[in-house]
Design an enzyme around this catalytic site. Structure first.
Site, PDB file in Angstrom:
ATOM      1  N   ASP A  15      28.648  28.853 -25.279  1.00  0.00           N
ATOM      2  CA  ASP A  15      28.520  27.793 -23.917  1.00  0.00           C
ATOM      3  C   ASP A  15      29.027  28.463 -23.106  1.00  0.00           C
ATOM      4  O   ASP A  15      30.726  28.386 -22.974  1.00  0.00           O
ATOM      5  CB  ASP A  15      28.557  26.538 -23.815  1.00  0.00           C
ATOM      6  CG  ASP A  15      27.349  26.255 -23.918  1.00  0.00           C
ATOM      7  OD1 ASP A  15      27.138  25.801 -21.764  1.00  0.00           O
ATOM      8  OD2 ASP A  15      26.642  24.768 -23.933  1.00  0.00           O
ATOM      9  N   GLY A  25       5.201  13.630 -11.432  1.00  0.00           N
ATOM     10  CA  GLY A  25       5.081  13.029 -13.165  1.00  0.00           C
ATOM     11  C   GLY A  25       4.841  11.648 -13.263  1.00  0.00           C
ATOM     12  O   GLY A  25       5.799  10.677 -12.327  1.00  0.00           O
ATOM     13  N   ILE A  35      11.162  10.164 -17.359  1.00  0.00           N
ATOM     14  CA  ILE A  35      11.750  11.003 -16.294  1.00  0.00           C
ATOM     15  C   ILE A  35      11.586  10.349 -15.444  1.00  0.00           C
ATOM     16  O   ILE A  35      12.036   9.527 -14.508  1.00  0.00           O
ATOM     17  CB  ILE A  35      12.598  12.764 -16.558  1.00  0.00           C
ATOM     18  CG1 ILE A  35      13.197  13.234 -17.994  1.00  0.00           C
ATOM     19  CG2 ILE A  35      13.572  12.606 -15.252  1.00  0.00           C
ATOM     20  CD1 ILE A  35      13.170  14.757 -18.134  1.00  0.00           C
ATOM     21  N   ARG A  84      10.399  19.173 -19.583  1.00  0.00           N
ATOM     22  CA  ARG A  84      11.051  20.237 -19.539  1.00  0.00           C
ATOM     23  C   ARG A  84      10.334  21.228 -20.965  1.00  0.00           C
ATOM     24  O   ARG A  84       9.934  21.150 -21.811  1.00  0.00           O
ATOM     25  CB  ARG A  84      12.146  19.581 -19.899  1.00  0.00           C
ATOM     26  CG  ARG A  84      13.056  18.571 -19.225  1.00  0.00           C
ATOM     27  CD  ARG A  84      14.578  17.825 -19.896  1.00  0.00           C
ATOM     28  NE  ARG A  84      15.332  18.715 -20.483  1.00  0.00           N
ATOM     29  CZ  ARG A  84      15.897  18.760 -18.951  1.00  0.00           C
ATOM     30  NH1 ARG A  84      16.115  19.366 -18.327  1.00  0.00           N
ATOM     31  NH2 ARG A  84      16.949  19.815 -19.454  1.00  0.00           N
ATOM     32  N   ASP A 112      16.042  20.272 -28.278  1.00  0.00           N
ATOM     33  CA  ASP A 112      15.353  20.485 -27.847  1.00  0.00           C
ATOM     34  C   ASP A 112      14.312  22.451 -28.264  1.00  0.00           C
ATOM     35  O   ASP A 112      13.264  22.232 -27.387  1.00  0.00           O
ATOM     36  CB  ASP A 112      15.477  20.483 -26.502  1.00  0.00           C
ATOM     37  CG  ASP A 112      15.834  18.833 -26.506  1.00  0.00           C
ATOM     38  OD1 ASP A 112      16.134  18.015 -27.287  1.00  0.00           O
ATOM     39  OD2 ASP A 112      15.711  18.427 -25.018  1.00  0.00           O
ATOM     40  N   HIS A 153      20.600 -17.009 -33.175  1.00  0.00           N
ATOM     41  CA  HIS A 153      19.787 -17.315 -32.062  1.00  0.00           C
ATOM     42  C   HIS A 153      20.831 -18.150 -30.711  1.00  0.00           C
ATOM     43  O   HIS A 153      21.503 -18.477 -31.752  1.00  0.00           O
ATOM     44  CB  HIS A 153      18.685 -18.700 -32.431  1.00  0.00           C
ATOM     45  CG  HIS A 153      18.582 -19.685 -31.997  1.00  0.00           C
ATOM     46  ND1 HIS A 153      16.861 -19.103 -30.640  1.00  0.00           N
ATOM     47  CD2 HIS A 153      18.632 -20.594 -30.883  1.00  0.00           C
ATOM     48  CE1 HIS A 153      17.493 -20.784 -30.149  1.00  0.00           C
ATOM     49  NE2 HIS A 153      17.819 -21.249 -30.088  1.00  0.00           N
TER      50      HIS A 153
END
Length: 470
Positions: free
Chosen positions: A31, A173, A177, A261, A301, A434
């Site tokens: 990367d 949009g 996001i 995206r 993704d 509770h």
């Protein structure tokens, strides 16, 4: 020892590296950027830092309603918030780096590119692994007509790098996001207008959820224009204008383009490797995330299946397990929860009522407004509800939808039941503490199975037997 090369160090990539190395593989992680990917550096983490600052700011402004006297003006310091965000990102990034060192993962800084299916070039180095995982994630869509320059018109990546905030902004949009940033920016004093191409915001969510969300937007003076498809964004002397149907739909000082995206699949040399993609650039994978090329996987993704960081990590582990011939379980995408950090929070897992009906289920729903809970009143956050979707024939839980405080934390009890194909009665039989917001889930299940304890008795239920599932 099997050698696995991983392209990309985000939630899919570094998790795959950690998992593979822990189970005996030799791992090379490639990367060019700091590890953590978009999630850590430009997405999940920095935006949640903003959300928490804004949440505290909103609470401080309401101090008097909690019996607190706060002297002087409470205001936000954009620079200080960003410095805190940078510190958190740096700390978490260093943690990932140390994890890679601990597992003897070789990290190469650079862009990896296939020369063929078994050969990757990184800078001047050649890597020949047994298995490759493509974990390059996604990037913001920024079509040419939007004239993105990073300054007056930017994507979410650009906004987080802005040194100052505008007085007004138009958001093109209306997805996750877009909606998260709408509430963030509104809290920070920016005048916000959302231009949504559809008939409601966040169309992936349950319609009842989006109805509450749009109501809360109106309360906050976040303007929403529905059925407004933006054709272009134009730079003007005073800022930016959005053009829809040949006219100016909105003008503001700056614009945020948040239309989704797309897979970060270009420039990887996929053609040289023979890896197939679809028309949107999504890498085509099977149920174990394997591409059409033997030994090449593509979790996260980049395959277009989910778009969620936690889904990417789960897919990465599955791909590694398959590659290493370890025991594995296939992922059930319906059981992967979605969390949205608007105000109020939103979370869902499984099907909506409409999806359940479309899939042939005899769908029934139960719902409970959170204003009926003592904990919601104590928090001063009574907007929202919990809603369950079941199959009335079998009692199977099909979906859970929550809008309200701590929704993102609570959704997992629905995910657990869905993962094991459980019934709504499993939630009914679970004693809930509770006072908590999670009691709303119990009440919603009670509502669909019979009668919610803290909900007025429905006339029809006075005359007929309630549903019984075991």
């Amino acid at each position: 020892m099997r050698h696995i090369a991983i392209l990309g160090g985000g939630p899919a990539g570094y998790v795959a590296a950690s998992h593979a190395a822990a189970h005996g593989a030799r791992v090379t992680l490639i990367d060019p950027k700091p590890l953590g990917g978009t999630c850590l550096n430009q997405g999940c983490v920095p935006t949640k830092v903003l959300v928490e600052s804004c949440s505290l700011l909103e609470k401080a402004k309401k101090g008097d309603t909690f019996g607190l006297r706060i002297q002087g003006e409470v205001s936000a310091d954009w620079g200080a918030i960003n410095r805190r965000s940078a510190d958190i990102i740096a700390m978490l990034g260093q943690g990932i780096e140390r994890l890679m060192e601990d597992r003897n993962v070789t990290c190469i800084r650079g862009y990896g590119r296939f020369l063929d299916a078994k050969t990757i070039q990184v800078n001047d180095e050649i890597v020949r692994p047994d298995t490759v995982l493509i974990c390059t994630g996604s990037v913001p869509m920024a079509d040419p007509q939007f004239n993105v320059d990073g300054e007056a018109i930017g994507t979410s990546d650009d906004l987080l790098a802005w040194e100052t905030l505008p007085k007004s902004i138009v958001i093109v949009g209306s997805g996750i996001i877009a909606c998260e940033f709408a509430f963030i920016l509104d809290s920070l004093g920016v005048e916000v207008t959302i231009l949504a191409s559809g008939s409601r915001v966040m169309s992936a969510a349950d319609p009842d959820v989006t109805a509450v969300l749009q109501r809360e937007m109106r309360k906050r003076n976040i303007r929403v224009q529905l059925n407004c498809r933006v054709q272009s964004l134009l730079h003007t002397a005073n800022g930016v204008s959005a053009i829809s149907d040949g006219r100016i739909a909105c003008s503001a000082e700056r614009a945020l383009v948040a239309v989704g995206r797309k897979p970060n699949s270009a420039h990887l040399g996929l053609a040289q490797a023979g890896v197939k993609t679809n028309q949107w650039g999504e890498i085509i994978v099977d149920e174990v995330l394997k591409t059409n090329v033997e030994g090449v996987y593509a979790p996260g993704d980049v395959n277009g299946r989910s778009g969620l960081a936690h889904a990417a990590s789960a897919q990465a582990k599955l791909a590694v397990d398959h590659a290493l011939r370890r025991e594995f379980s296939l992922l059930y995408d319906r059981a992967i929860p979605v969390a949205v950090f608007t105000s109020p929070e939103i979370a869902w897992v499984g099907r909506t009522e409409g999806e359940a009906l479309a899939d042939g289920f005899d769908a029934g729903t139960g719902k409970f407004d959170l204003r009926g809970l003592g904990r919601a009143h104590a928090l001063g956050e009574i907007a929202g509800f919990a809603k369950v979707v079941i199959d009335k024939r079998s009692g199977e839980l099909l979906g859970l939808h929550i809008i309200g405080p701590h929704a993102a934390e609570m959704i997992h009890e629905g995910a657990v039941v869905l993962q094991r194909n459980g019934k709504a009665a499993d939630l009914f039989a679970t004693v809930h503490a509770h006072p908590t917001i999670s009691e709303g889930i119990l009440e919603a299940v009670e509502d669909v199975l019979g009668q919610a304890t803290h909900k007025p008795l429905a006339p029809r239920r006075k005359e007929q037997n309630v549903l019984q599932f075991t």
